[in-house]
Design an enzyme around this catalytic site. Structure first.
Site, mmCIF file in Angstrom:
data_model
loop_
_atom_site.group_PDB
_atom_site.id
_atom_site.type_symbol
_atom_site.label_atom_id
_atom_site.label_comp_id
_atom_site.label_asym_id
_atom_site.label_seq_id
_atom_site.Cartn_x
_atom_site.Cartn_y
_atom_site.Cartn_z
ATOM 1 N N SER A 117 -1.148 -7.472 -6.512
ATOM 2 C CA SER A 117 -1.577 -6.220 -5.886
ATOM 3 C C SER A 117 -3.079 -6.013 -6.018
ATOM 4 O O SER A 117 -3.626 -5.093 -5.416
ATOM 5 C CB SER A 117 -0.851 -5.031 -6.534
ATOM 6 O OG SER A 117 -1.172 -4.954 -7.913
ATOM 7 N N HIS A 138 2.779 -8.931 -0.581
ATOM 8 C CA HIS A 138 2.805 -7.859 -1.582
ATOM 9 C C HIS A 138 3.917 -6.854 -1.305
ATOM 10 O O HIS A 138 3.831 -6.061 -0.372
ATOM 11 C CB HIS A 138 1.444 -7.153 -1.615
ATOM 12 C CG HIS A 138 1.387 -6.034 -2.598
ATOM 13 N ND1 HIS A 138 0.765 -4.827 -2.336
ATOM 14 C CD2 HIS A 138 1.898 -5.912 -3.851
ATOM 15 C CE1 HIS A 138 0.881 -4.035 -3.372
ATOM 16 N NE2 HIS A 138 1.575 -4.662 -4.300
ATOM 17 N N GLU A 150 3.022 -5.799 2.454
ATOM 18 C CA GLU A 150 1.700 -6.194 2.950
ATOM 19 C C GLU A 150 1.626 -7.722 2.952
ATOM 20 O O GLU A 150 1.946 -8.359 1.945
ATOM 21 C CB GLU A 150 0.593 -5.629 2.055
ATOM 22 C CG GLU A 150 0.470 -4.117 2.111
ATOM 23 C CD GLU A 150 -0.567 -3.578 1.136
ATOM 24 O OE1 GLU A 150 -1.242 -2.600 1.479
ATOM 25 O OE2 GLU A 150 -0.682 -4.130 0.012
ATOM 26 N N ASN A 188 -3.356 0.282 -1.826
ATOM 27 C CA ASN A 188 -4.067 0.569 -3.078
ATOM 28 C C ASN A 188 -5.525 0.929 -2.861
ATOM 29 O O ASN A 188 -6.176 1.472 -3.758
ATOM 30 C CB ASN A 188 -3.945 -0.612 -4.041
ATOM 31 C CG ASN A 188 -2.620 -0.610 -4.773
ATOM 32 O OD1 ASN A 188 -2.014 0.440 -4.978
ATOM 33 N ND2 ASN A 188 -2.148 -1.779 -5.149
#
Length: 374
Positions: A117, A138, A150, A188
């Protein structure tokens, strides 16, 4: 399809369940034999609960379990595995060592993927001989429940590997968002203001934790307020992600960590898992409701808080689009499917209007004169 998973922790076990549910034959590897046993036992409990609730037939549950084989011998990946997804500790040196061993075992056509991540996919790819087969995939926790994945190609990743990875994850009934290999990928990165701006509002003395959470939930429609969510994630984990993104973006002030969260982490006030964070929790992880949390709230203050956090989130999403981190559709899907936002941020921006967004950002910049609000 034959799939390999490296690491049988929460993420690795969850990804294995997703692949097995899609009728893939899965080999899950971990050096810790005891952890493998726990992973297998945990899957049996999950399957039993799903059967009990009527979400799965007993036959399907048994098929899912039989689709997964547990091993402590990486050489088992030599059996025509088409894709291996790594889900181990976020340490680039450890991952490089594992990938180098893996590459000597799997076929030349096998896709090697990381569930990282926070690490550079390009840097990870550079650690193997055939870098064009490497890609970031991800998942979000818990992998069986969260719809978003992702997919992040490295600079070296071939188009064939990207296309096959997208098709594979789609076949697993997940929503794919393709992201450029930049820090934080989509979620993120774009989500940082939800935490950072809320912490900044608290540190300025504008409002307390409960008021900020009330504002974002009641006026914004978010399922959890930022402080509730940080307590759920863990202040240590959330702070580390923010610090990592801040450093990776050459200390861009938009991602600057908060001393409040750092001090909470240092004190061991990590949230639910420690029994104390921004709120208090009982031994079962349930929040202890105090009289303070039942107080009435000022609607004008709430609107001010919500508008400030929202425009910072919108600005981050718009910046990601401007810099071609992902398409508008993938950015909005990432936030609604990956972290359960009530609306896509770019769609929200269209709803509010560009003039509103620019005006709110200009107000913040004129007040603080910080690049954070550019």
């Amino acid at each position: 399809m034959k799939v390999g998973i490296i690491g049988c922790g929460t993420m690795g076990s969850g990804i294995a369940q997703v692949a097995a549910t899609a009728d893939c034959q899965v080999v899950i590897f971990d050096v810790d034999g005891e952890a493998l046993k726990k992973s297998e036992q945990a899957l049996s409990k999950i399957m039993a609960r799903l059967v009990e609730k009527g979400r799965l037939s007993e036959e399907k549950a048994n098929t899912i379990k039989s689709n997964i084989r547990y091993t402590s011998d990486m050489n088992d990946f030599a059996e025509e595995i088409e894709i291996v997804v790594e889900a181990i500790v976020e340490n680039i040196e450890v991952k490089h060592k594992v990938f180098q061993e893996l590459e000597s075992i799997v076929s030349k056509e096998c896709i090697i993927a990381s569930n990282t991540s926070s690490l550079s996919i390009t840097s990870l790819a550079a650690g193997i001989q055939k870098a064009e087969r490497f890609i970031g995939i991800h998942f979000f926790n818990p992998a069986p429940l969260m719809k978003l994945v992702e997919v992040i190609p490295a600079i070296q990743t071939s188009r064939e590997v990207l296309d096959k990875s997208i098709q594979t994850i789609s076949d697993w009934k997940k929503v794919v968002a393709v992201a450029k290999d930049t820090p934080g990928f989509i979620v993120n990165r774009v989500a940082r203001p939800f935490y950072g701006e809320s912490l900044r509002i608290y540190e300025e003395g504008v409002a307390d934790f409960a008021t900020i959470d009330w504002s974002l939930k009641t006026l914004g429609g978010f399922r959890m307020g930022p402080f509730e969510l940080m307590d759920f994630i863990g202040n240590d984990v959330n702070y580390t992600v923010t610090e990592t993104v801040f450093t990776a973006f050459y200390f861009d002030p938009r991602y600057k960590p908060a001393f409040t969260q750092k001090r909470f982490s240092e004190a061991g006030y990590l949230g639910r898992k420690s029994g104390k964070g921004y709120y208090n929790y009982d031994e079962n992880g349930r929040r202890v409701i105090s009289n303070e949390s039942e107080k009435s709230h000022n609607s004008d203050l709430g609107q001010q808080i919500f508008d400030r956090v929202l425009v910072m989130l919108i600005n981050e999403a718009a910046d990601a689009l401007f810099l071609n981190i992902a398409s508008a559709e993938d950015i909005d899907n990432a936030m609604t499917k990956g972290v359960n936002y009530p609306k896509g941020l770019l769609a929200w921006a269209d709803e509010k209007g560009i003039d509103w967004c620019v005006s709110k950002l200009d107000e913040l910049y004129n007040e603080y004169h910080e690049d954070r609000y550019r």
